[in-house]
Design a protein around this motif. Structure first.
Motif, mmCIF file in Angstrom:
data_model
loop_
_atom_site.group_PDB
_atom_site.id
_atom_site.type_symbol
_atom_site.label_atom_id
_atom_site.label_comp_id
_atom_site.label_asym_id
_atom_site.label_seq_id
_atom_site.Cartn_x
_atom_site.Cartn_y
_atom_site.Cartn_z
ATOM 1 N N LEU A 154 0.912 -1.228 -0.045
ATOM 2 C CA LEU A 154 0.135 -0.112 -0.191
ATOM 3 C C LEU A 154 0.835 1.477 0.019
ATOM 4 C CD1 LEU A 154 -2.375 -1.191 2.642
ATOM 5 C CD2 LEU A 154 -2.773 -1.328 0.307
ATOM 6 N N THR A 155 2.220 1.204 0.204
ATOM 7 C CA THR A 155 2.914 2.600 0.487
ATOM 8 C C THR A 155 4.526 1.830 -0.397
ATOM 9 O OG1 THR A 155 4.054 1.722 2.305
ATOM 10 C CG2 THR A 155 2.018 2.853 2.418
ATOM 11 N N THR A 156 5.105 2.571 -0.455
ATOM 12 C CA THR A 156 6.565 2.785 -0.836
ATOM 13 C C THR A 156 7.131 1.728 0.201
ATOM 14 O OG1 THR A 156 8.411 3.788 -1.823
ATOM 15 C CG2 THR A 156 7.739 4.690 0.442
ATOM 16 N N PHE A 157 8.408 1.316 -0.223
ATOM 17 C CA PHE A 157 9.161 0.447 0.808
ATOM 18 C C PHE A 157 9.914 0.942 1.731
ATOM 19 C CE2 PHE A 157 12.758 -2.589 1.914
ATOM 20 C CZ PHE A 157 12.022 -3.298 2.746
ATOM 21 N N PHE A 158 9.296 1.711 2.920
ATOM 22 C CA PHE A 158 9.822 2.743 3.699
ATOM 23 C C PHE A 158 10.998 2.181 4.327
ATOM 24 C CE2 PHE A 158 8.068 1.109 7.723
ATOM 25 C CZ PHE A 158 6.894 0.249 7.440
ATOM 26 N N PRO A 159 11.187 0.784 4.707
ATOM 27 C CA PRO A 159 12.389 0.388 5.625
ATOM 28 C C PRO A 159 13.667 0.853 4.936
ATOM 29 C CG PRO A 159 10.893 -1.529 5.382
ATOM 30 C CD PRO A 159 10.469 -0.282 4.437
ATOM 31 N N ARG A 160 13.898 1.187 3.673
ATOM 32 C CA ARG A 160 14.964 1.888 3.037
ATOM 33 C C ARG A 160 15.391 3.128 3.693
ATOM 34 N NH1 ARG A 160 11.826 2.852 -1.578
ATOM 35 N NH2 ARG A 160 12.097 0.884 -2.313
ATOM 36 N N LEU A 179 12.926 -11.278 9.135
ATOM 37 C CA LEU A 179 13.265 -9.928 8.888
ATOM 38 C C LEU A 179 14.675 -9.749 8.469
ATOM 39 C CD1 LEU A 179 11.342 -8.323 11.804
ATOM 40 C CD2 LEU A 179 10.533 -8.363 9.696
ATOM 41 N N PRO A 180 14.801 -9.295 7.413
ATOM 42 C CA PRO A 180 16.282 -8.863 7.106
ATOM 43 C C PRO A 180 16.678 -7.736 7.674
ATOM 44 C CG PRO A 180 14.960 -8.203 5.264
ATOM 45 C CD PRO A 180 14.029 -8.830 6.202
ATOM 46 N N GLY A 181 17.915 -7.201 7.276
ATOM 47 C CA GLY A 181 18.359 -5.909 7.526
ATOM 48 C C GLY A 181 19.196 -5.802 9.115
ATOM 49 N N SER A 182 19.043 -4.465 9.734
ATOM 50 C CA SER A 182 19.703 -4.373 10.960
ATOM 51 C C SER A 182 18.388 -3.460 11.618
ATOM 52 C CB SER A 182 20.951 -3.849 10.482
ATOM 53 O OG SER A 182 20.882 -2.430 9.727
ATOM 54 N N VAL A 183 18.789 -3.551 12.946
ATOM 55 C CA VAL A 183 18.248 -2.361 13.981
ATOM 56 C C VAL A 183 18.945 -1.092 13.730
ATOM 57 C CG1 VAL A 183 17.550 -1.834 16.244
ATOM 58 C CG2 VAL A 183 17.588 -4.272 15.522
ATOM 59 N N GLU A 184 20.203 -1.097 13.875
ATOM 60 C CA GLU A 184 20.995 0.455 13.707
ATOM 61 C C GLU A 184 21.296 0.500 12.371
ATOM 62 O OE1 GLU A 184 21.115 2.368 16.264
ATOM 63 O OE2 GLU A 184 20.221 0.797 17.611
ATOM 64 N N PRO A 185 20.880 1.889 11.795
ATOM 65 C CA PRO A 185 21.595 2.234 10.543
ATOM 66 C C PRO A 185 22.857 1.928 10.347
ATOM 67 C CG PRO A 185 20.894 4.099 11.804
ATOM 68 C CD PRO A 185 20.743 3.030 12.663
ATOM 69 N N LYS A 186 23.267 1.501 9.260
ATOM 70 C CA LYS A 186 24.792 1.253 8.557
ATOM 71 C C LYS A 186 25.381 2.767 8.807
ATOM 72 C CE LYS A 186 24.467 -2.854 7.186
ATOM 73 N NZ LYS A 186 24.931 -4.116 7.745
ATOM 74 N N THR A 187 26.672 2.868 9.144
ATOM 75 C CA THR A 187 27.148 4.146 9.483
ATOM 76 C C THR A 187 28.064 4.653 8.301
ATOM 77 O OG1 THR A 187 28.770 3.335 10.599
ATOM 78 C CG2 THR A 187 27.040 4.325 11.814
ATOM 79 N N GLU A 188 28.534 3.835 7.579
ATOM 80 C CA GLU A 188 29.417 4.227 6.399
ATOM 81 C C GLU A 188 28.986 5.127 5.436
ATOM 82 O OE1 GLU A 188 32.250 1.598 4.629
ATOM 83 O OE2 GLU A 188 32.655 0.257 6.626
ATOM 84 N N PRO A 189 29.490 6.212 5.104
ATOM 85 C CA PRO A 189 28.916 7.062 4.115
ATOM 86 C C PRO A 189 28.408 6.156 2.624
ATOM 87 C CG PRO A 189 30.985 7.794 4.827
ATOM 88 C CD PRO A 189 30.752 6.449 5.241
ATOM 89 N N LEU A 244 16.054 -1.550 7.105
ATOM 90 C CA LEU A 244 15.882 -1.046 8.698
ATOM 91 C C LEU A 244 14.469 -2.005 8.983
ATOM 92 C CD1 LEU A 244 17.063 2.485 8.646
ATOM 93 C CD2 LEU A 244 18.195 0.566 9.805
ATOM 94 N N GLU A 245 14.350 -3.021 8.242
ATOM 95 C CA GLU A 245 13.215 -3.939 8.845
ATOM 96 C C GLU A 245 13.441 -4.560 10.409
ATOM 97 O OE1 GLU A 245 11.136 -6.660 6.415
ATOM 98 O OE2 GLU A 245 12.555 -6.311 4.613
#
Lengths: 357, 357
Positions: free
Chosen positions: B53-59, B141-151, B157-158
């Motif tokens: 129903l929306t964009t894939f917001f976990p990005r 759930l893939p991904g991580s809780v904390e955002p990746k920090t490298e530029p 962020l699921e």
């Protein structure tokens, strides 16, 4: 961070048909020839098929005394398969060439009371150690105990001749298979190697096992990097009454081949491991077996594939560091698996359907 | 003995990109259009993507208040997702057309203490019953809780926005989806249907779940005949630091597509079920998602595949009787599985390697 390369040259040693009339000496000679070719190409691990030493006898309904010649007897008081006069020469040749060997055979395991238990087995011989360092007994036996009774039915009697494996899926390390592997020392004693720098971690399956995701996963949970799997796979599918599914021989073989590849490629990918899948193929006394010997990459694609249905060496130099990418991301099991929801995998054997509405 | 046909026409309702600026009304209109087309083709089951129903917001790394608009609130005291003003019109349209619907959405589940728990969920709406008969919350759930920090790191962020599903993998029957299904009666009360003649048995997964053989097997052990799975899959792979793997965009997308197909085809085959795998695709505000919407046969081959990366209906008439051949032979679980050797699948989450030698 790119992991350091850990290169090893491996060979799938496909065998063409072994007929009823072929002697074990004939077969051993063919295996020697493949080993010799492998050596010339720098191979360090050679994988032979399931029940490599004889014809695929479970397609025949045999009397007890007719069965004997297909089995290799292991008397635990005298040692394992490496003592069998039928197989010892293979390991001697491998030793002299410095090649590790996976080979499938029919194991007759003598019990202390004089009886015996038979298994469809494989061993992993380490040239570096000059001994067997891994043993596996096929868990997923296909076929039936009782022969199919309808006229013309195809027989698959593995459940009659073998007991399901009792060793589980024990991964092990192959000493010296790659150069410079990290060894146990006072610091690492008893500590798990999470660096991916130890001796390679090997798993073994046999034929029909490769269709069972549970088998691969139990190895995957031990960090398996290379799965060795030999097979004898009939080139058509049968119905539950034992008759070939009604399609042209070409279509039937295509379908069997698709299923073989889906199983090997899908499960290699989902466990981020190489797999070396090796056929006994050709038509054994008129009974067609599929080929399709393949070496599969941890990203799921086929690296190298057999071109024939005869004795054929399929060689690839693989880099075990290629297992790291998926093992550390998509398939970092400790981050993503949810065993609390997997209980029914061990709590039930067969299907329990939702009730009718 | 050939089982009687149990035909049903199904549709994978692929959606093209949903951008940040697209309203929920815009998206619903597109879904209505797909449903209307489906109806014209006699479709009885329509499967929409994950978070349709929306964009894939976990990005995106979002603040709590920015997140709200992506979620549909479920207040158990007032009913489930079928009461959400955002989704209710979809089920009303489906009801009027007589089409069952699988749809993925972001679930905000209100708790009795006023707090909420968020899940990545899907429901199965039965037009025959005019209610939701199946619910699933994404386990893997893939991904991580904390955002990746490298530029420049890609965010997934699921694990930050959702809690892992707590419902397990509950298969269910879809009432009235095929004609003449066997119903419960005084004779069959509480008795399992082993005839394969009841209402179809459905399983649901979401996106990354399809790479996990355990999820499919838990459904397979409930006799699943149709697996519905929506996904949003990035068209490249990332390293553990969150950067795209170094390859051309075309090669990267090919690889992602191969893995998608291996997962869906391999697991459909190994559980002898149909699967309807539906993409949200295209580039959402410049972020490329793969297509590859496919309907897969229980023999593992692709029956029908999307041709575009836009809104597209992929329709097939499938025969559930086609599940019987493998379920009664190669994958007759009760005859061949050996759960006594599968324990580590539930006893460990991550890898424990064999000790160093």
């Amino acid at each position: 961070m790119t992991p350091s390369p850990r290169l090893v040259t491996v060979a799938a040693c496909q065998l063409g048909a072994v007929h009823l009339a072929d002697s074990r000496q004939d077969v051993l000679k063919r295996m020697f020839s493949l080993l010799d070719q492998a050596s010339e190409q720098g191979v360090k691990l050679a994988v032979f098929p399931e029940l490599a030493l004889t014809t695929f006898f479970p397609r025949y309904l045999l009397k007890e005394e007719e069965l004997d010649k297909y089995f290799d007897v292991e008397d635990p008081s005298k040692g394992g398969i490496e003592q069998s006069p039928n197989v010892k020469p293979l390991f001697e040749r491998a030793k002299s060439l410095g090649i590790d060997v996976y080979v499938g055979y029919a194991e007759r395991s003598l019990q202390s009371d004089g009886s015996h238990i038979d298994y469809n087995s494989s061993v992993y011989y380490s040239a570096h150690e000059n001994k067997i360092v891994g043993k596996y007994r096929k868990v997923h036996l296909p076929g039936s105990v009782e022969p199919k009774t309808e006229p013309g039915a195809y027989q698959q009697l593995e459940k009659r001749y073998f007991r399901p494996g009792d060793l589980g899926f024990p991964a092990f390390r192959a000493p010296g298979l790659v150069e410079g592997a990290l060894k146990k020392n006072s610091q690492s004693d008893g500590i798990q190697d999470s660096t991916g720098k130890g001796d390679p971690i090997i798993g073994m399956l046999i034929c029909n096992d490769r269709r069972w995701a549970e088998a691969w996963r139990v190895y995957g949970l031990q960090g398996m990097e290379i799965l060795c799997c030999g097979y004898n796979t009939t080139a058509f599918q049968t119905t539950s009454s034992g008759h070939a599914v009604d399609m042209s021989p070409e279509d039937a073989e295509d379908l069997v081949m698709q299923h073989h590849k889906l199983s090997c490629q899908g499960n290699s990918y989902m466990n981020a491991c190489f797999s070396i899948n090796v056929a006994k193929t050709g038509a054994e006394d008129g009974n067609p077996l599929v080929g399709g010997t393949i070496i599969v990459h941890p990203l799921g694609h086929i690296i190298k594939e057999a071109k024939t249905k005869e004795d054929e060496l399929v060689v690839a130099t693989i880099d075990l560091a290629d297992c790291v990418r998926l093992k550390s991301t998509v398939f970092a099991f400790e981050k993503h698996r949810r065993p609390e929801h997997y209980h029914s995998i061990i709590e039930r054997t067969g299907v329990i359907e939702p009730c009718l509405l």
